[in-house]
Design a protein around this motif. Structure first.
Motif, PDB file in Angstrom:
ATOM      1  N   ASP A   1       0.822  -1.213   0.000  1.00  0.00           N
ATOM      2  CA  ASP A   1       0.000   0.000   0.000  1.00  0.00           C
ATOM      3  C   ASP A   1       0.856   1.262   0.000  1.00  0.00           C
ATOM      4  OD1 ASP A   1      -2.699  -1.139   0.071  1.00  0.00           O
ATOM      5  OD2 ASP A   1      -2.094  -1.922   2.017  1.00  0.00           O
TER       6      ASP A   1
ATOM      7  N   VAL B 101       0.602   4.319  -2.707  1.00  0.00           N
ATOM      8  CA  VAL B 101       0.409   5.710  -2.309  1.00  0.00           C
ATOM      9  C   VAL B 101       1.595   6.585  -2.710  1.00  0.00           C
ATOM     10  CG1 VAL B 101       0.236   7.259  -0.309  1.00  0.00           C
ATOM     11  CG2 VAL B 101      -1.172   5.187  -0.426  1.00  0.00           C
TER      12      VAL B 101
ATOM     13  N   ILE C 293      -0.015   6.962  -6.424  1.00  0.00           N
ATOM     14  CA  ILE C 293      -1.005   8.040  -6.336  1.00  0.00           C
ATOM     15  C   ILE C 293      -0.356   9.413  -6.235  1.00  0.00           C
ATOM     16  CG2 ILE C 293      -2.927   8.955  -4.998  1.00  0.00           C
ATOM     17  CD1 ILE C 293      -3.548   5.987  -4.255  1.00  0.00           C
TER      18      ILE C 293
ATOM     19  N   ASP D 250      -3.869   6.358  11.214  1.00  0.00           N
ATOM     20  CA  ASP D 250      -4.221   7.636  10.607  1.00  0.00           C
ATOM     21  C   ASP D 250      -3.854   8.798  11.522  1.00  0.00           C
ATOM     22  OD1 ASP D 250      -5.496   9.411   8.726  1.00  0.00           O
ATOM     23  OD2 ASP D 250      -7.145   9.556  10.169  1.00  0.00           O
TER      24      ASP D 250
ATOM     25  N   GLN E 150      -4.947  10.968   2.535  1.00  0.00           N
ATOM     26  CA  GLN E 150      -6.227  10.678   1.901  1.00  0.00           C
ATOM     27  C   GLN E 150      -6.140   9.423   1.057  1.00  0.00           C
ATOM     28  OE1 GLN E 150      -9.182  12.330   2.504  1.00  0.00           O
ATOM     29  NE2 GLN E 150      -9.919  10.468   1.451  1.00  0.00           N
ATOM     30  N   ALA E 151      -4.997   9.208   0.423  1.00  0.00           N
ATOM     31  CA  ALA E 151      -4.825   8.017  -0.415  1.00  0.00           C
ATOM     32  C   ALA E 151      -4.912   6.744   0.424  1.00  0.00           C
ATOM     33  CB  ALA E 151      -3.482   8.081  -1.139  1.00  0.00           C
TER      34      ALA E 151
ATOM     35  N   LEU F 283      -6.570   6.444   3.229  1.00  0.00           N
ATOM     36  CA  LEU F 283      -7.976   6.321   3.630  1.00  0.00           C
ATOM     37  C   LEU F 283      -8.834   5.804   2.474  1.00  0.00           C
ATOM     38  CD1 LEU F 283      -8.385   9.618   5.716  1.00  0.00           C
ATOM     39  CD2 LEU F 283      -8.097   7.282   6.576  1.00  0.00           C
ATOM     40  N   ASP F 284      -8.512   6.210   1.265  1.00  0.00           N
ATOM     41  CA  ASP F 284      -9.254   5.727   0.089  1.00  0.00           C
ATOM     42  C   ASP F 284      -9.045   4.223  -0.117  1.00  0.00           C
ATOM     43  OD1 ASP F 284     -10.187   8.266  -0.377  1.00  0.00           O
ATOM     44  OD2 ASP F 284      -8.713   8.740  -1.946  1.00  0.00           O
ATOM     45  N   ILE F 285      -7.823   3.762   0.102  1.00  0.00           N
ATOM     46  CA  ILE F 285      -7.544   2.321  -0.013  1.00  0.00           C
ATOM     47  C   ILE F 285      -8.373   1.550   1.005  1.00  0.00           C
ATOM     48  CG2 ILE F 285      -5.795   0.531   0.395  1.00  0.00           C
ATOM     49  CD1 ILE F 285      -3.740   2.474  -0.844  1.00  0.00           C
TER      50      ILE F 285
ATOM     51  N   GLU G  70     -11.173   2.383   2.299  1.00  0.00           N
ATOM     52  CA  GLU G  70     -12.590   2.409   1.907  1.00  0.00           C
ATOM     53  C   GLU G  70     -12.867   1.408   0.790  1.00  0.00           C
ATOM     54  OE1 GLU G  70     -16.016   5.621   0.481  1.00  0.00           O
ATOM     55  OE2 GLU G  70     -13.967   6.292   0.896  1.00  0.00           O
ATOM     56  N   ARG G  71     -11.914   1.239  -0.118  1.00  0.00           N
ATOM     57  CA  ARG G  71     -12.094   0.310  -1.232  1.00  0.00           C
ATOM     58  C   ARG G  71     -11.923  -1.144  -0.809  1.00  0.00           C
ATOM     59  NH1 ARG G  71      -8.728   3.981  -4.005  1.00  0.00           N
ATOM     60  NH2 ARG G  71      -7.004   2.493  -3.902  1.00  0.00           N
TER      61      ARG G  71
END
Length: 224
Positions: free
Chosen positions: A100, A104, A108, A137, A172-173, A175-177, A179-180
């Protein structure tokens, strides 16, 4: 013998990943688990050699694609020499950063081509994805403050030196991972005292282990 458990810790600078891994490892070992603590880049002789090149910034002049390839080379050696053997013998593997972070930092916020990063990940990682990824986080300003305090008079590494806007994008990247991929990832706030964060981390890990209570336990010989 049952296969072990692979847990990775992700998050921005100063989130406390190393501290939480050490705390968790100590508690699990006290209960009879074999625990392997490791990190990326690094974790194996080949990986540690590449780590120095990456974090010193020596590879930066060759571009982000070259850095991503070097991370992949370090990860391949790490998986082959450390992670896979440990999982095969039933150990709990706790890793400070893994795939990850590449998604990121190089993908990203590094703006490398998504297809390029996907192929690199598939070739390097394949099916070796974590059973659980804990994303610690933290607000980037606080994280960088902690990182500076921890570093003291040491040199700022290749990735800490980026400006605040980049660190915010990275947060944010991650956190997006999460969420996915909620089946793999859990987000835990790193703002409370380390003891409170450790309790939340331990709760998440115990929930995973409880699904297969003998995973990660030191194997005992069976009567033939």
């Amino acid at each position: 013998m049952r296969r072990g458990v692979f847990i990775t810790f992700e998050g921005g600078e100063g989130a406390g990943k190393t501290t939480q891994i050490r705390r968790l490892a100590g508690r699990l070992r006290a209960e009879g688990h074999e625990v392997v603590e490791t990190r990326e880049p690094g974790g194996s002789p080949g990986g540690e050699a590449i780590r120095h090149v990456l974090l010193s910034g020596a590879a930066e002049k060759f571009g982000l694609a070259m850095e991503a390839i070097l991370f992949a080379a370090a990860r391949t050696d790490h998986i082959e020499q450390v992670i896979e053997p440990a999982l095969s013998r039933g150990a709990l593997v706790l890793c400070d950063r893994f795939v990850d972070s590449s998604r990121v930092y190089q993908g990203i916020t590094g703006d490398l081509d998504e297809e390029f990063m996907g192929v690199l990940e598939q070739v390097t990682v394949g099916e070796m994805m974590p059973d659980l990824t804990i994303i610690l986080d933290i607000d980037p300003e606080e994280g960088l403050r902690r990182a500076t305090e921890r570093r003291g008079g040491g040199t700022v590494d290749r990735f800490e030196k980026e400006d605040l806007a980049v660190h915010r994008l990275r947060r944010q990247a991650f956190l997006d991972i999460a969420e996915r991929e909620p089946e793999r990832c859990i987000v835990i706030s790193a703002h409370p005292p380390a003891e409170e964060v450790a309790e939340a981390v331990e709760e998440a890990v115990r929930a995973l282990i409880a699904k297969e209570p003998t995973r990660g336990k030191t194997a005992e010989k069976e009567d033939v």
